[in-house]
Design an enzyme around this catalytic site. Structure first.
Site, mmCIF file in Angstrom:
data_model
loop_
_atom_site.group_PDB
_atom_site.id
_atom_site.type_symbol
_atom_site.label_atom_id
_atom_site.label_comp_id
_atom_site.label_asym_id
_atom_site.label_seq_id
_atom_site.Cartn_x
_atom_site.Cartn_y
_atom_site.Cartn_z
ATOM 1 N N SER A 1 7.495 -3.379 3.345
ATOM 2 C CA SER A 1 8.096 -4.525 4.041
ATOM 3 C C SER A 1 7.279 -4.936 5.270
ATOM 4 O O SER A 1 7.110 -6.131 5.533
ATOM 5 C CB SER A 1 9.510 -4.180 4.525
ATOM 6 O OG SER A 1 10.235 -3.533 3.513
ATOM 7 N N GLY B 1 1.385 3.377 2.139
ATOM 8 C CA GLY B 1 2.104 3.552 3.418
ATOM 9 C C GLY B 1 2.669 2.265 3.984
ATOM 10 O O GLY B 1 3.154 2.249 5.110
ATOM 11 N N GLU C 1 0.857 -1.200 0.000
ATOM 12 C CA GLU C 1 0.000 0.000 0.000
ATOM 13 C C GLU C 1 0.887 1.242 0.000
ATOM 14 O O GLU C 1 2.078 1.144 0.322
ATOM 15 C CB GLU C 1 -0.895 -0.005 1.246
ATOM 16 C CG GLU C 1 -1.823 -1.211 1.258
ATOM 17 C CD GLU C 1 -2.777 -1.229 2.434
ATOM 18 O OE1 GLU C 1 -2.667 -0.368 3.336
ATOM 19 O OE2 GLU C 1 -3.642 -2.133 2.433
ATOM 20 N N GLU D 1 8.207 -17.326 -3.937
ATOM 21 C CA GLU D 1 8.383 -16.129 -4.764
ATOM 22 C C GLU D 1 9.847 -15.690 -4.721
ATOM 23 O O GLU D 1 10.460 -15.386 -5.744
ATOM 24 C CB GLU D 1 7.473 -15.006 -4.252
ATOM 25 C CG GLU D 1 7.713 -13.678 -4.961
ATOM 26 C CD GLU D 1 6.699 -12.594 -4.625
ATOM 27 O OE1 GLU D 1 5.760 -12.866 -3.843
ATOM 28 O OE2 GLU D 1 6.842 -11.490 -5.160
HETATM 29 C C1 FAD Z 1 8.755 -3.757 -9.882
HETATM 30 C C2 FAD Z 1 7.978 -3.991 -8.613
HETATM 31 C C3 FAD Z 1 6.928 -4.889 -8.605
HETATM 32 C C4 FAD Z 1 6.182 -5.109 -7.443
HETATM 33 N N1 FAD Z 1 5.111 -5.969 -7.472
HETATM 34 C C5 FAD Z 1 4.331 -6.097 -6.369
HETATM 35 C C6 FAD Z 1 3.158 -6.915 -6.397
HETATM 36 O O1 FAD Z 1 2.823 -7.540 -7.414
HETATM 37 N N2 FAD Z 1 2.388 -6.964 -5.276
HETATM 38 C C7 FAD Z 1 2.705 -6.290 -4.130
HETATM 39 O O2 FAD Z 1 1.953 -6.391 -3.173
HETATM 40 N N3 FAD Z 1 3.819 -5.512 -4.073
HETATM 41 C C8 FAD Z 1 4.632 -5.405 -5.154
HETATM 42 N N4 FAD Z 1 5.763 -4.614 -5.104
HETATM 43 C C9 FAD Z 1 6.061 -3.900 -3.871
HETATM 44 C C10 FAD Z 1 7.176 -4.542 -3.079
HETATM 45 O O3 FAD Z 1 6.725 -5.728 -2.490
HETATM 46 C C11 FAD Z 1 7.610 -3.482 -2.058
HETATM 47 O O4 FAD Z 1 8.302 -2.494 -2.782
HETATM 48 C C12 FAD Z 1 8.445 -4.081 -0.994
HETATM 49 O O5 FAD Z 1 7.638 -4.838 -0.130
HETATM 50 C C13 FAD Z 1 9.189 -3.016 -0.180
HETATM 51 O O6 FAD Z 1 8.293 -2.080 0.319
HETATM 52 P P1 FAD Z 1 8.555 -0.513 0.118
HETATM 53 O O7 FAD Z 1 8.868 -0.258 -1.306
HETATM 54 O O8 FAD Z 1 7.392 0.204 0.736
HETATM 55 O O9 FAD Z 1 9.840 -0.214 0.950
HETATM 56 P P2 FAD Z 1 9.960 -0.007 2.513
HETATM 57 O O10 FAD Z 1 9.345 -1.144 3.238
HETATM 58 O O11 FAD Z 1 9.481 1.365 2.862
HETATM 59 O O12 FAD Z 1 11.529 -0.083 2.675
HETATM 60 C C14 FAD Z 1 12.380 1.021 2.298
HETATM 61 C C15 FAD Z 1 13.806 0.612 2.546
HETATM 62 O O13 FAD Z 1 13.989 0.344 3.960
HETATM 63 C C16 FAD Z 1 14.529 -0.946 4.156
HETATM 64 N N5 FAD Z 1 13.961 -1.561 5.353
HETATM 65 C C17 FAD Z 1 12.673 -1.889 5.589
HETATM 66 N N6 FAD Z 1 12.538 -2.465 6.784
HETATM 67 C C18 FAD Z 1 13.758 -2.501 7.339
HETATM 68 C C19 FAD Z 1 14.273 -2.987 8.582
HETATM 69 N N7 FAD Z 1 13.479 -3.567 9.482
HETATM 70 N N8 FAD Z 1 15.585 -2.854 8.812
HETATM 71 C C20 FAD Z 1 16.405 -2.277 7.910
HETATM 72 N N9 FAD Z 1 15.980 -1.805 6.711
HETATM 73 C C21 FAD Z 1 14.677 -1.911 6.424
HETATM 74 C C22 FAD Z 1 14.154 -1.741 2.911
HETATM 75 O O14 FAD Z 1 15.071 -2.800 2.655
HETATM 76 C C23 FAD Z 1 14.208 -0.684 1.820
HETATM 77 O O15 FAD Z 1 15.519 -0.514 1.339
HETATM 78 C C24 FAD Z 1 6.523 -4.415 -6.244
HETATM 79 C C25 FAD Z 1 7.599 -3.525 -6.249
HETATM 80 C C26 FAD Z 1 8.320 -3.300 -7.403
HETATM 81 C C27 FAD Z 1 9.463 -2.341 -7.365
#
Ligand code: FAD
Length: 230
Positions: free
Chosen positions: A82, A79, A77, A194
């Site tokens: 991870s 917001g 979403e 996955e």
């Molecule tokens: C090309 C592409 C396809 C995708 N397809 C899908 C899909 O089909 N369905 C779906 O639901 N999602 C999809 N996603 C989303 C993807 O699953 C998320 O981008 C991913 O879960 C990371 O979430 P975020 O981008 O919000 O990053 P965030 O969770 O905000 O993380 C930002 C950064 O902080 C780091 N970080 C996070 N937590 C911690 C921690 N505890 N300790 C240290 N570092 C941390 C992460 O490694 C990252 O570098 C897709 C993303 C991309 C780029």
């Protein structure tokens, strides 16, 4: 090529996961970045084969195998990435249906999906923890289900990655995947496959790049010699 893991009774060939990985390796080796088999074969369809009830399998699996039904999975979403327990999309029990509200982003196949497996909160009590989540099967054409932008990415241009919106979508109870409150458990069971699929594709791409480079430097001549001799 599509859904080799689906059993013969639903139109598949009932192969094991190694067959999926042969396809993933060959697609990566050839650099066919436009082919979305991996999400369809290794990520989304297994939710149906492993969790769906008989009626859902009969309805969707044969069309997944033939390619007429493309599935997306919507966890992320605006917001929440991870930390999936921060999901806010909610589904409120209204008797024979759930009323679904929320938005998703970065959803692969978001534009072309015929069904979307939407991870949502069916228990609004913060104390419910991981048991607050369920997965609903949202079908194309359900009123209130809208697709947003096809996001502009650095690479993977052939893959549509989209925003999705759910405004008072009435999702019939028969579209609940598995049991209510088990959504997070299903994700934890399926996500390792996955990740394995992504790792296998990445390794195959790397090996292919090295192989192509080695072949090139053995053929290419500069300053009177083959580049490899430098
Ligand atoms: C090309 C592409 C396809 C995708 N397809 C899908 C899909 O089909 N369905 C779906 O639901 N999602 C999809 N996603 C989303 C993807 O699953 C998320 O981008 C991913 O879960 C990371 O979430 P975020 O981008 O919000 O990053 P965030 O969770 O905000 O993380 C930002 C950064 O902080 C780091 N970080 C996070 N937590 C911690 C921690 N505890 N300790 C240290 N570092 C941390 C992460 O490694 C990252 O570098 C897709 C993303 C991309 C780029």
């Amino acid at each position: 090529m599509l859904c080799p893991g689906v059993s013969e009774e639903y139109g598949g060939v009932g192969a094991d996961f190694r067959y999926n990985m042969v396809i993933a390796e060959e697609v990566s080796r050839l650099g066919l970045t436009g082919i979305g088999f991996s999400l369809h074969n290794d990520v989304t369809t297994p939710y149906l084969t492993n969790v769906a009830n008989e009626a859902q399998k009969q309805k969707f699996l044969p069309r997944c195998v033939s390619g007429y039904c493309i599935i997306a999975i919507a966890m992320t979403e605006p917001g929440t990435g991870s930390d999936l327990q921060g999901i806010k999309t909610s589904a409120v029990d209204k008797g024979d249906h759930y009323l679904l509200n929320g938005s998703k982003t970065f959803i692969t196949c978001g534009q072309q999906a015929d069904i979307v497996l939407v991870v949502c909160r069916t228990n609004q009590d913060p104390a419910a923890g991981a048991k607050a989540f369920s997965i609903l099967i949202v079908e194309d054409g359900m009123p209130g289900f809208e697709r947003g932008r096809n996001l502009d990415k650095l690479g993977q241009k052939a893959q549509d990655t989209s925003e999705l919106f759910f405004n008072d979508v009435k999702v019939p109870k028969e579209n609940l995947l598995g049991e209510e409150g088990m959504g997070f458990i299903y994700l934890m069971r399926e996500l390792p496959q996955e990740r394995l699929s992504i790792a296998v594709s990445a390794m195959a791409s790397c090996k292919s790049v090295i192989e192509q480079t080695v072949n090139y430097v053995k053929e290419r001549k500069a300053f009177g010699k083959r580049i490899a001799e430098f």
